[in-house]
Structure formats: structure tokens, C-alpha cells
Design a protein around this motif. Structure first.
Motif: not given
Length: 268
Positions: A68, A71, A99-100, A102-104, A190
Motif C-alpha cells: 500500500t 502504491r 510496476d506489476k 501496483i496491481r498484484r 491500508r
């Protein structure tokens, strides 16, 4: 180190609560976050001043973090170019795992204390730059390693953490320690911790950009005109500044590409 962010929630049997009671509990905890941030204003002031001085001399601002926190750093960095018209490489957010992540979530990415410096070297980070470590726990190895190496190389270091006295704060020239207390959901940083970090990031980057001259009065005069809403907002700014009608203001804005340039070209 006893981490406040890992302490037991003050709320028991959450899974048996009614929805409204869950919402009230979360909201009550969220109300405490701005007060915790307020206590840190002197720390944020020192960090803002130090970063501004470096950036006025050509330095850049880097954020590093995991999960978190990482991000949030990427989001803040990503929003600076469209909001303030700065180059995309002037404020840079780096997240453990790339960067991957950021989503997973990337397994064990935050536990590598050498990788952050490797990631930073891809941007040729140097002694003109500033590095902010983001970690609610204050103990993330990825962030600690990056800050320590940055310090060794004369780079200004700071952090935004949610526990006091941790190794990340110790590795920072300008630590910001926002202690928000236990989360509504035990250990879920988070939530309040993430909110606190987001608030501080908003304050930090906005203050720095104002002091770098990216704001005039209370307007984002260098914002990028990337959609109809922003073109309309910019047109209204030019209208108000030059006391002209909408169409003339829009024509000037489109011709010169920014509110600042449109106004300056018309007032020479």
C-alpha cells in the motif's frame, strides 16, 4: 520493537456486527487520522523545506515503498505532472516488485534490502536528489536498504511511517512519524495508516510545488490540459485573470498550452 500498527483492534467480534455499526467504527477511527497528522506538522515542514531547496537546485524527488505504501507513492508521483506541469521524471515513485506490484502483490519483494538501491540506480539518482521512504510499519527491509545506501551517497533522506523509533526513521534525515494507533481491522495498514500517508503526501508534494512556483494565487496554472474538464477549468482561470469572454480565453489557452503562458503572453 512493538509496532502500534500491529496492535489488537479496539473493536471485538467485528464479523458479527451489523453493517452500519461496522461503518460507524471505521468512520470513528478515520476521524483520528487528521489529528495525528496535525501533530507532525513541524516534521512535515522541515522535510518540505529541505526537498524544496534541493529541487530548486535541479534535484528530483523519489518515493520508495512496498504494498500500500509503495502504491501511494506511485500515485502521488504520477499526479504531479498533470497537476503541476512538471516533467515526468522530476517526481518518481518506485514500488518493491516493480510496476506489476501496483496491481498484484509480489511475494517477498519487500524483504530484499538490496533491491531498492538497484531500482533507484536505474534513474541515476544522485546527491542533488531527495528520497522518501514509505512504510507504515517503519521496518520494511526494502525501504531501509534504499535509505541507507542513499545516505551513503549524499542523498537527502526522509520517510513517512506510522510507528515511532523504527529503523526507517533512524535512516532518515527528516522522519515523519504519524502514529494513528491500532487499525479497525487488526494490522490492516491500508486503512488509517494508508490514509495518514496519503494526507502527508498530499501536503508534502503540494507545498513543494507551490514553493517551486507551480501555483499562482490559488490556481494550478501549469496543469496539463488532458481533457475537456481541464480545458474548461483553464479557460475559466484565463477569463478571470484577463477579464475577457470565454471564447477568447479558450482560444488563448489552446494557442499557448497552459494558463500561465496564456496569461503571460497577454500581459506583456
Amino acid at each position: 520493537m512493538i509496532r502500534v500498527t500491529e496492535q489488537e483492534s479496539k473493536y471485538n467480534n467485528i464479523d458479527q456486527m451489523e453493517v452500519l455499526d461496522i461503518l460507524k467504527g471505521i468512520n470513528n477511527e478515520d476521524k483520528t487520522v487528521p489529528l495525528a497528522v496535525e501533530k507532525c506538522l513541524p516534521q512535515i515542514e522541515k522535510l518540505s523545506l529541505a526537498i524544496t531547496e534541493r529541487m530548486k537546485s535541479g534535484g528530483r524527488l523519489f518515493y520508495i515503498g512496498a504494498g500500500t505504501s509503495g502504491r501511494l507513492g506511485v500515485v502521488d508521483a504520477s499526479e504531479c505532472p498533470p497537476t503541476f506541469g512538471v516533467p515526468f521524471d522530476e517526481v518518481v515513485g518506485i514500488i518493491a516488485g516493480g510496476d506489476k506490484a501496483i496491481r498484484r502483490a509480489v511475494e517477498n519483494a519487500e524483504d530484499d534490502d538490496r533491491q531498492a538501491w538497484i531500482d533507484l540506480q536505474e534513474f541515476d539518482i544522485n546527491s542533488k536528489d531527495s528520497l522518501i521512504g514509505l512504510a507504515a510499519s517503519g521496518t520494511t527491509p526494502y525501504v531501509i536498504g534504499g535509505l541507507l545506501k542513499a545516505r551513503e551517497n549524499g542523498i537527502l533522506t526522509g520517510c513517512i511511517v506510522c510507528n515511532e523509533g523504527g529503523p526507517i526513521a533512524a535512516a532518515s534525515d527528516f522522519p515523519v512519524e504519524v502514529v494513528v494507533g491500532p487499525e479497525f481491522l487488526t494490522g490492516s495498514t491500508r486503512m488509517k495508516s494508508g490514509t495518514a500517508q496519503k494526507l502527508v503526501l498530499n501536503m508534502l508534494s503540494t507545498t513543494v510545488m507551490i514553493k517551486l512556483g507551480r501555483v499562482k494565487g490559488n490556481k494550478m496554472v501549469d496543469m496539463q490540459l488532458t481533457n475537456h474538464k481541464l480545458v474548461d477549468r483553464g479557460t475559466q482561470m484565463v477569463m478571470n485573470e484577463l477579464k475577457i469572454d470565454y471564447q477568447k480565453a479558450e482560444d488563448l489557452l489552446i494557442r499557448y498550452g497552459s494558463v500561465r503562458k496564456a496569461v503571460e503572453a497577454s500581459t506583456k
